[in-house]
Design an enzyme around this catalytic site. Structure first.
Site, PDB file in Angstrom:
ATOM      1  N   ASP B  60     -21.366  10.650   1.103  1.00 27.60           N
ATOM      2  CA  ASP B  60     -21.755  11.897   1.768  1.00 27.60           C
ATOM      3  C   ASP B  60     -22.912  12.490   0.981  1.00 27.60           C
ATOM      4  O   ASP B  60     -23.356  11.925  -0.014  1.00 27.60           O
ATOM      5  CB  ASP B  60     -20.554  12.842   1.834  1.00 27.60           C
ATOM      6  CG  ASP B  60     -20.179  13.325   0.454  1.00 27.60           C
ATOM      7  OD1 ASP B  60     -20.655  12.724  -0.527  1.00 27.60           O
ATOM      8  OD2 ASP B  60     -19.407  14.286   0.354  1.00 27.60           O
ATOM      9  N   CYS B 273       5.662  -3.345   9.607  1.00 26.04           N
ATOM     10  CA  CYS B 273       4.320  -3.153   9.061  1.00 26.04           C
ATOM     11  C   CYS B 273       3.927  -4.410   8.284  1.00 26.04           C
ATOM     12  O   CYS B 273       4.758  -5.064   7.678  1.00 26.04           O
ATOM     13  CB  CYS B 273       4.312  -1.938   8.139  1.00 26.04           C
ATOM     14  SG  CYS B 273       2.811  -1.780   7.146  1.00 26.04           S
ATOM     15  N   CYS B 275       1.599  -4.531   5.794  1.00 25.68           N
ATOM     16  CA  CYS B 275       0.902  -4.259   4.538  1.00 25.68           C
ATOM     17  C   CYS B 275       1.587  -4.990   3.389  1.00 25.68           C
ATOM     18  O   CYS B 275       2.739  -5.397   3.515  1.00 25.68           O
ATOM     19  CB  CYS B 275       0.834  -2.757   4.270  1.00 25.68           C
ATOM     20  SG  CYS B 275       2.265  -2.085   3.432  1.00 25.68           S
ATOM     21  N   CYS B 278       5.130  -3.787   2.701  1.00 28.51           N
ATOM     22  CA  CYS B 278       6.190  -3.865   3.713  1.00 28.51           C
ATOM     23  C   CYS B 278       6.417  -5.265   4.269  1.00 28.51           C
ATOM     24  O   CYS B 278       7.495  -5.531   4.804  1.00 28.51           O
ATOM     25  CB  CYS B 278       5.850  -2.960   4.901  1.00 28.51           C
ATOM     26  SG  CYS B 278       5.639  -1.248   4.468  1.00 28.51           S
ATOM     27  N   HIS B 311       0.011   1.288   1.373  1.00 26.25           N
ATOM     28  CA  HIS B 311       0.610   1.297   2.709  1.00 26.25           C
ATOM     29  C   HIS B 311      -0.177   2.188   3.672  1.00 26.25           C
ATOM     30  O   HIS B 311      -0.493   1.781   4.788  1.00 26.25           O
ATOM     31  CB  HIS B 311       2.069   1.767   2.633  1.00 26.25           C
ATOM     32  CG  HIS B 311       2.657   2.053   3.983  1.00 26.25           C
ATOM     33  ND1 HIS B 311       3.164   1.044   4.774  1.00 26.25           N
ATOM     34  CD2 HIS B 311       2.766   3.199   4.693  1.00 26.25           C
ATOM     35  CE1 HIS B 311       3.584   1.581   5.917  1.00 26.25           C
ATOM     36  NE2 HIS B 311       3.350   2.881   5.900  1.00 26.25           N
TER      37      HIS B 311
END
Lengths: 542, 368
Positions: B60, B273, B275, B278, B311
């Site tokens: 930014d 999930c 990830c 998980c 996650h």
């Protein structure tokens, strides 16, 4: 041990490959558990806090941390939150397809050996003290008692690879009185009796027991040690190793050093150090007394302090041009002497601004860890300075790697018989202590320590304080102070502005606090501003 | 895009960030300008090299932090005037400085310095001034940009909640032909209805073949609705920040892992999930984290925060991946409907702003 019978009662084997030095000295061995990584000894195990190696996620433990085993403390898992005093610790209900609930609960890779003990290392001294029934432990919600029965149940439920039975310890730095010492030995003796009965007579446990050797003089605990020896003689399965709390007791219990051959059958057992050595010199000393596996609290301490350990075994050779470039008379007088060499530090303070643009790996001695191969000092320095958690993660990975190669080199030296000489050089070449480090530490938590008296320095910096560090009273005073500061600063701006002769933008910005002119002043030219830093200070404009 | 404010995604290694599927992450110019500073960035050779990140970076301009972090900042035509947080000395950030700093950082996408105002600012004249100034500053940014060949400068559309002003700003900005376009000034506490109207108004006027980036947007609902309204890129610190507070983002809502109900919950953080935390333990790269373990260490050991960060970043990236797949398969409305039905078991609790906004692009959440 397992080769003795048809059905081995424990899955652990320990073979001594070489006892390098006479007089009960350093030894080379190999510890194997079926389905686990083989551990060549001497070696070290990772030290966990609440089931994790601080700052390192389990995937990184497996990928980047060169450790084959971890030590976990039961006290980290059995807290009773105030609102839920009656709940049983969740860890006991962990489903585990491989029947290793301790690994499953902590997501520790199953290839890693787990050691379960009762207390953290180093442990906080409990004001309650121990009783005949059990010990007092320090959980994240406070002190609580753990009886021998509860502990045995916990160990059987959690099924670690190695368990250390309860020992009656004070966890104080001063040596206990002889009366206390005698009671320590007696209680531990009683508890070990119960342990052997519950674990191996009533049940056929596969857990390897590493019996404590107490940090009291031999004369105080010989009866207890004798029991260990006898029990082991009658059934080798009940005792797989020793958890040694004081390395100086090893000569007393190893047969080769003393005249007695009493403890000959304890000799082949692996020895796990619960001595918390504070630097590698102490490790070397304990190792040459005959210690096999170490737990090293100084690893996390160094990482938290922003220190990248930098020692190698053996120490690097002295720079070749050193004697000639300095005084020739000295080198002529003592050409072989390594005394004039400056001592090398055991670690480098990564928080030092001198590393801020350094693209070197953390330490220059060809470390192959993840941190050294993918990152550089400038990044770690930046992370420590910005208090980003990744800084400590990278240091943990690096420091564990340094110690892993330290032990690997020691094993090599033991194998080729050069250990004694190299250890001597190490002692001469390195500073006695790991530097303390100037970096700001991560936040300390309640279960890490306990204040032990009045006037103790706070472990954590206060998260917030009154504005500008002063101003009395409540909100009112604070607000006033703030307003005043703004005005002061604005005044400063105005004065500087007048001095520098430029008016316009700044002045009008000051006059109407919220509004600024729509069109840039003709004289204002941002181009001629110094392009340094994020933005230049106004003073520089002169 | 996850946000690695100080050149590090809180606590996780660049390697772990890569494993969540992230290929573009954000650094803050303001923070990097203070620490480690421009000299260091120049000496090291840019932020990619500093943090060992092999993929893309977006920075930014530093303008937003001026306003959000520094109460004492003042905006003049020259730039943003503020007091150094280190020693309190007066400093000035100009568009030229911002560009120079972002050139030193070497980010793949850089943002113009803009005059940020909270969208709820009551003063219309000030709002217009900010919008017009942002356009002027873009011209100064383009002029000062040293590496247009390898760094992409995005403009930022301002104008608060005034749709006409936003349209005007769009026309001005688009005329300057930057490689991408950002919609700025949002997520500052405005009503969601207004937010959606602004996004829809801007995307309508923006060219098809340029990425549209809505700045500071992060809740899953916001991502899905903004995507439906035609936006392409988003960033927010929320997924990683909330992870450090012990919150897990799931398709059924945000779960606070510190709650007692998870103490003995031995399931994964989110069922199904993919990830690293998980995914089923027999799969490659699985860590095998349970809710009970996260509960055990939430607010006690930082590792719990690192695991939730992994996650949550995965969740957000996976959500956008799902949206992309659905768009390619021409099933985007179904995707949106499924998303909302997972999030709100009861249709009656669908947020009306989302229902209304989606209606404008022809997605009726109540139609089955």
């Amino acid at each position: 041990m397992s080769s003795d019978g048809q059905q081995p009662t424990t899955t652990m084997t320990f073979e001594l490959l070489k006892t390098a030095i006479k007089d009960g000295g350093a030894r080379l061995g190999r510890l194997t558990f079926s389905g686990r990584r083989t551990v060549d000894t001497p070696n070290f195990f990772g030290l966990t806090s609440r089931g994790v190696i601080p700052h390192v996620t389990p995937d990184n433990v497996e990928k980047h941390l060169h450790t084959n085993g971890t030590y976990m403390a039961l006290e980290d898992f059995i807290e009773r939150p105030q609102q839920y005093m009656t709940r049983s610790p969740p860890i006991y209900e962990t489903p585990s397809p491989v029947n290793k609930p301790l690994n499953s609960f902590t997501a520790m890779p199953s290839s890693i050996i787990t050691v379960l003990g009762s207390r953290r290392l180093p442990a906080v001294c409990s004001p309650m003290g121990n009783t005949n029934q059990g010990i007092s432990v320090f959980t994240s919600t406070g002190f609580q008692a753990v009886t021998t029965k509860e502990y045995i149940n916990a160990v059987q439920t959690l099924n670690p690879d190695i368990a250390i039975p309860l020992a009656d310890l004070t966890h104080k730095t001063n040596t206990p009185t002889s009366k206390r010492a005698l009671r320590m030995a007696e209680r531990t003796d009683d508890w070990i009796k119960e342990w052997f009965t519950e674990m191996y007579t009533k049940k056929d446990s596969k857990i390897a027991t590493f019996a404590p050797v107490l940090p009291i003089s031999y004369s105080m605990q010989w009866e207890y040690l004798e029991r260990l020896s006898e029990e082991h003689a009658s059934n080798p399965a009940v005792l797989s190793g020793l958890a040694v709390y004081d390395a100086d007791l090893i000569p007393d219990i190893s047969s080769s050093s003393s005249s007695s051959n009493k403890y000959k059958n304890l000799d082949p057992l692996p020895r796990l150090a619960l001595t918390a050595p504070s630097n590698p010199h102490q490790v070397l000393r304990q190792l040459s007394l005959g210690m096999d596996i170490f737990l090293l609290p100084f690893l996390s301490t160094a990482s938290d302090a922003g220190i990248a350990l930098s020692f190698t075994f053996p120490p690097p050779p002295p720079p070749p041009n050193n004697p000639t470039s300095t005084s020739t008379s000295e080198s002529a007088a003592a050409p072989e002497s390594d005394l004039p060499l400056p001592l090398l530090p055991l670690g480098i303070d990564m928080s030092s601004p001198s590393h801020s643009v350094s693209l070197l790996p953390l330490t220059t001695n060809s470390c192959t860890c993840y941190a050294c191969t993918t990152h550089h000092r400038a990044f770690v320095q930046h992370l420590l300075c910005a208090r980003e958690m990744l800084g400590w993660t990278l240091l943990q990975i690096h420091n564990h790697a340094v110690v892993a190669s330290f032990f690997a080199a020691i094993r090599e030296a033991l194998a080729d018989g050069t250990f004694e000489e190299k250890a001597r050089l190490f002692a001469l070449r390195y500073e006695p202590e790991i530097p303390s480090g100037l970096g700001e530490r991560p936040r300390a938590r309640g279960y890490h320590f306990k204040s032990e008296g009045p006037n103790e320095v706070k472990k954590n910096k206060p998260a917030w304080s009154k504005f500008e560090g002063e101003g009395e009273g409540g909100e009112q005073g604070k607000e006033e102070k703030k307003e005043k500061t703004v005005e002061e600063k604005v005044d400063e701006l105005r004065i500087q502005d007048e001095q520098s002769g430029t008016t316009s933008a700044l002045a009008s910005g000051v006059d109407s606090v919220a509004e600024t002119p729509l069109v840039p002043d003709e004289n204002a030219d941002a181009k001629d501003l110094e392009e340094k830093g994020f933005a230049e200070t106004v003073e520089e404009k002169k | 895009m996850p946000v690695a404010t100080q050149a590090s995604l809180k606590g996780i290694t660049p390697e772990q960030l890569e494993s969540t599927g992230c290929r573009l992450c954000l650094n803050n110019t303001y923070h990097l300008g203070l620490k480690p500073g421009q000299e260091v960035l120049d000496a090291v050779g840019g932020a990619h090299k500093l943090q060992g990140w092999k993929h893309n970076l977006l920075t930014d301009s530093g303008g937003f932090q001026m306003v959000s972090l520094l109460k004492l900042a003042k905006v003049t035509e020259e730039g943003v005037r503020f007091l150094s947080p280190h020693d309190g000395s007066p400093m000035l950030l100009t568009p030229e400085h911002s560009m120079s700093l972002q050139n030193s950082i070497g980010s793949d996408i850089m943002m113009q310095l803009d005059d940020v105002l909270v969208t709820t600012h009551p003063d219309k004249a000030r709002m217009r001034e900010a919008m017009e100034r942002s356009v002027r500053w873009l011209d100064r940014c383009i002029k000062a940009h040293k590496h247009p060949d390898r760094q992409n400068l995005f403009c930022i559309i301002q104008g608060g909640l005034d749709l006409e002003m936003r349209r005007e700003c769009c026309r001005e900005m688009v005329a300057r032909d930057t490689p991408g376009i950002a919609i700025g000034g949002l997520s500052g506490g405005e009503a969601k209805d207004d937010f959606c109207k602004v996004v829809a108004t801007c995307t309508e006027l923006l060219p098809e073949l340029k990425p549209r980036y809505v700045m500071g947007i992060g809740y899953p609902e916001d991502l899905v609705v903004s995507t439906a309204l035609g936006a392409d890129m988003f960033d927010c610190v929320w997924p990683t920040r909330t992870a450090r507070f012990g919150n897990a983002i799931t398709k059924h809502g945000v779960l606070n892992m510190k709650k007692e109900q998870y103490a003995k919950d031995f399931g994964p953080i989110e069922d199904g999930c993919g990830c690293p935390c998980c995914r089923p333990v027999d799969q490659e790269g699985a860590i095998g984290v349970t809710r009970a373990f996260v509960h055990h260490n939430s607010a006690k050991e930082t590792v719990a925060a690192h695991l939730l960060t992994i996650h949550n970043v995965w969740y957000q990236l996976h959500l956008m991946g799902g949206a992309r797949d659905a768009i390619i398969a021409d099933k985007f409305p179904a995707f949106v409907k499924e998303f909302f039905s997972n999030l709100y078991p009861d249709r009656k609790s669908y947020p009306s702003w989302a229902v209304n906004a989606l209606k404008t692009v022809g997605i009726d959440l109540f139609e089955s």
